[in-house]
Scaffold this motif. Structure first.
Motif, PDB file in Angstrom:
ATOM      1  N   TYR A   2      -7.632  52.051 -18.778  1.00 12.46           N
ATOM      2  CA  TYR A   2      -8.804  51.645 -19.525  1.00 12.46           C
ATOM      3  C   TYR A   2      -8.590  50.310 -20.242  1.00 12.46           C
ATOM      4  N   ALA A   3      -7.400  50.166 -20.802  1.00 11.41           N
ATOM      5  CA  ALA A   3      -7.104  48.942 -21.566  1.00 11.41           C
ATOM      6  C   ALA A   3      -7.190  47.713 -20.656  1.00 11.41           C
ATOM      7  N   LYS A   6     -10.657  46.803 -19.865  1.00 13.79           N
ATOM      8  CA  LYS A   6     -11.336  46.120 -20.969  1.00 13.79           C
ATOM      9  C   LYS A   6     -11.033  44.630 -20.995  1.00 13.79           C
ATOM     10  N   LEU A   7      -9.795  44.304 -20.598  1.00  5.46           N
ATOM     11  CA  LEU A   7      -9.401  42.900 -20.657  1.00  5.46           C
ATOM     12  C   LEU A   7     -10.005  42.093 -19.520  1.00  5.46           C
ATOM     13  N   ARG A 118       2.737  40.220 -28.908  1.00  7.02           N
ATOM     14  CA  ARG A 118       1.419  40.433 -28.312  1.00  7.02           C
ATOM     15  C   ARG A 118       0.804  39.137 -27.818  1.00  7.02           C
ATOM     16  N   GLN A 303      -0.273  47.166 -17.906  1.00  6.80           N
ATOM     17  CA  GLN A 303      -1.025  48.230 -18.563  1.00  6.80           C
ATOM     18  C   GLN A 303      -0.442  48.507 -19.955  1.00  6.80           C
ATOM     19  N   ALA A 306      -1.424  45.592 -21.990  1.00  2.60           N
ATOM     20  CA  ALA A 306      -2.865  45.534 -22.246  1.00  2.60           C
ATOM     21  C   ALA A 306      -3.243  46.453 -23.393  1.00  2.60           C
ATOM     22  N   ARG A 307      -2.606  47.625 -23.425  1.00  6.22           N
ATOM     23  CA  ARG A 307      -2.889  48.553 -24.502  1.00  6.22           C
ATOM     24  C   ARG A 307      -2.603  47.931 -25.855  1.00  6.22           C
ATOM     25  N   ARG A 308      -1.450  47.247 -25.914  1.00 13.42           N
ATOM     26  CA  ARG A 308      -1.058  46.637 -27.169  1.00 13.42           C
ATOM     27  C   ARG A 308      -1.989  45.491 -27.549  1.00 13.42           C
ATOM     28  N   VAL A 310      -5.165  45.178 -26.588  1.00 17.48           N
ATOM     29  CA  VAL A 310      -6.462  45.737 -26.971  1.00 17.48           C
ATOM     30  C   VAL A 310      -6.395  46.308 -28.382  1.00 17.48           C
ATOM     31  N   GLU A 311      -5.250  46.921 -28.700  1.00 15.05           N
ATOM     32  CA  GLU A 311      -5.077  47.496 -30.028  1.00 15.05           C
ATOM     33  C   GLU A 311      -5.286  46.439 -31.122  1.00 15.05           C
ATOM     34  N   GLU A 314      -8.919  45.081 -31.127  1.00 19.98           N
ATOM     35  CA  GLU A 314      -9.959  45.970 -31.660  1.00 19.98           C
ATOM     36  C   GLU A 314      -9.673  46.451 -33.069  1.00 19.98           C
TER      37      GLU A 314
END
Ligand SMILES: Nc1ncnc2c1ncn2[C@@H]1O[C@H](COP(=O)(O)OP(=O)(O)O)[C@@H](O)[C@H]1O
Ligand SMILES: [Mg+2]
Length: 584
Positions: A2-3, A6-7, A118, A303, A306-308, A310-311, A314
């Protein structure tokens, strides 16, 4: 996934490149797929019939195809880089802007090291993945199917080998890849730790030297660094298991092909060229799968990153957003009122730093804050520009709750010289004009003069154009503070806050600064946090803080009467009614 998904919106502005790149790849793949057939022609027609012109002729075709395929490949690479790096750049920009919007409370909890990871390594991982995708997403399926079709067309019987080998290979790959997925998340976390130690040490290298802690810090870095190496090794070792699996499969396929072919060449007159071609396609198919597994590994790394990303992207500023529009405009009288304000740095409200603070600063008044270190002076003044929000009570500006004033407007009315001076590695001029970049030189000189900085600036090699900080001249603590004062004066705000801004300035210079401020006829509400009695004597109102509470409020004469703590501070700094450090 998902992350990552989103990117992908960051790829949108670069969609043209993102479409062209895979299209060019189609050309390269089709041309590559032709090569084994040409080899077959050389063997079965040229060599078998000793037809030298046919060998040369076909050889030229091969070279031609190769060159054109190379052009397609280079074109694809070029557009893939444009798309991926364009996206990476945008993403870094967005993250940077995000960090700028975060509130002080957010920043208190985010480690600088983790933020650096990041913005650099994590964005790179996503960027690399996009690049591999551009090149691979068309190439891999096309090449795999192409190999299958071409090989089966060459020899339907040998084509059966594919049907057995490929699924087995896929299963092996998926198994390995699933194990590597979580490992790369740990790699990025280990990288965070390295960056944190690094960042702290680079920022504090002088302190470390001063306390002879170099060895200790080197050891601390080694621990983080070794952890990273270990995580990385584990992850790579796991993902590199794919290579032997591939090679083994390829070799089994080749042996099987030769074994089947041996009978066929004799029985049904299968040609040697066909066998060679088949093995070529088999090899190409295995290479394709290797690429595929590398892509999957890169996706798993991306992935995790990306999670990091997006964190951070957001994370919401901890302050409640004030209404965007506002009927209030430019003019502010500058009345500041605290109404029963309590504040704690913890969301739970434990260990309050300010307790039930109430006072009023009328427009144009100078309010001094006095109190021991840790009594909450800095915290108190930071509630005015809303660096933090009060937990209870209200802070009012001209009778409007600061939470109802849009941030930009609020900060435009307030200038603050923070307790710790931060200078940027640029010219003195840029450092002073931070809040008003377009300010004319005369204004700059004026505020520098008021801040008692003009003299030392004029003595610097390039005056106002002298570069300070890392790559320029170093200034003393007091000189830095005077630049910070000039910086705060420049916007001519309605409310001016000096948080212990003259602590490193000598008493005499401080008195000059004070006089310059008093001479300024602009009506401005001022807050002055200070340690010295001399800095607060002339204030309209002095607030004495003790452990987050107001224990005295009034002017100098009143406080001498009414506040024991104030009298104590006064006595400790005077001798027979004369200030001990009065400037000479
Ligand atoms: N960002 C922060 N997070 C948690 N506690 C803090 C933070 N800043 C200050 N404090 C604590 O709040 C108290 C008041 O600090 P401060 O307002 O800086 O005092 P002063 O400016 O009077 O020296 C101190 O106990 C300090 O440790
Ligand atoms: Mg302070």
């Amino acid at each position: 996934m998902y992350a990552l998904y989103k990117l992908l919106r960051f790829l949108k502005p670069h969609w043209v490149f993102a479409v062209i790149a895979p299209l060019l790849m189609v050309g390269e793949v089709l041309l590559d797929l032709m090569q084994p057939r040409l080899i077959q022609r050389i063997i079965d027609v040229g060599i078998a019939r000793s037809d030298i012109p046919a060998v040369i002729h076909t050889g030229f075709w091969m070279i031609g195809f190769m060159l054109i395929a190379g052009l397609f490949g280079a074109g694809c690479g070029y557009f893939a880089v444009r798309a991926a790096y364009g996206m990476g750049g945008d993403l870094r920009g967005a993250l940077f802007r995000k960090v700028q919007t975060l509130s002080f409370a957010n920043l208190d909890t985010l480690e600088t090291g983790a933020m650096i990871t990041r913005l650099t390594s994590d964005v790179n991982q996503v960027q690399e993945m996009v690049m591999m995708m551009m090149r691979g997403m068309v190439r891999m399926p096309l090449q795999l199917v192409g190999c299958l079709v071409m090989a089966s067309m060459t020899s339907p019987r040998l084509g059966l080998i594919f049907i057995v080998i490929l699924p087995a290979l896929l299963i092996a790959l998926v198994t390995i890849i699933r194990k590597t997925f979580p490992l790369y998340r740990q790699v990025q976390r280990a990288l965070d730790a390295v960056n944190s130690v690094l960042q702290e040490n680079l920022a504090g290298v002088r302190v470390i030297k001063a306390f002879a802690r170099s060895e200790h810090e080197s050891a601390r870095f080694a621990v983080a660094n070794n952890a990273l190496i270990k995580q990385m090794t584990t992850a790579v070792r796991m993902s590199s298991r794919t290579t032997p699996v591939m090679m083994l499969t390829l070799n089994i396929g080749v042996v099987a092909a030769l074994w089947i072919a041996e009978g066929q060449v004799q029985v049904s007159g299968m040609k040697v060229g066909e066998v060679v071609v088949f093995i070529n396609y088999l090899g190409l198919a295995v290479i394709t799968l290797t690429m595929f597994s590398n892509l999957i590994i890169q996706i798993s790394r991306a992935q995790a990153s990306a999670r990091r990303v997006v964190e951070l992207l957001e994370s919401e500023p901890a302050l409640e957003k004030p209404p965007e529009a506002s009927e209030r405009t430019t003019h502010l009288k500058g009345r500041v009122a605290f109404e029963n304000v309590s504040f704690s740095y913890y969301p739970t409200g434990q260990d309050p730093v300010l307790k039930n603070i109430s006072f009023v600063a009328e427009p144009g008044e100078t309010v001094a804050l006095l109190g021991a270190t840790g009594s909450g002076k800095s915290t108190l003044v930071q509630l005015i520009p809303r660096f933090y929000d009060a937990c209870q009570g209200r802070v009012l500006l001209d009778d409007v709750d600061v939470r109802d004033i849009p941030e930009v407007e609020l900060r435009a009315h307030i200038s603050i010289a923070l307790q710790e001076t931060v200078l940027f590695s640029t010219t003195i001029r840029n450092n002073i004009s931070l809040g008003v970049p377009e300010a004319p030189m005369e204004k700059l000189q004026e505020v520098a003069h008021a801040a008692q900085a003009a003299e030392f600036i004029n003595h610097l090699p390039d005056g106002y154009e002298t570069v300070v900080g890392q790559r320029g001249v170093n200034l003393s603590g007091g000189q830095k503070q005077r630049l910070a004062i000039a910086r705060a004066l420049l916007p001519q705000p309605s409310i001016l806050i000096f948080d212990d801004s003259t602590s490193a300035v000598d008493v005499r210079t401080e008195a000059h600064i004070q006089r310059a401020l008093e001479d300024n006829d602009r009506r401005q509400t001022r807050f002055i946090v200070a340690q010295r009695i001399s800095s607060v004597l002339t204030a309209d109102k002095i607030i004495v803080l003790d452990d987050g509470e107001i224990i005295g409020q009034g002017n100098h004469a009143q406080l001498l009467e009414s506040c024991a703590v104030y009298r104590e501070i006064y006595d400790s700094q005077t001798e027979n009614g004369v200030l001990i450090h009065s400037g000479h």
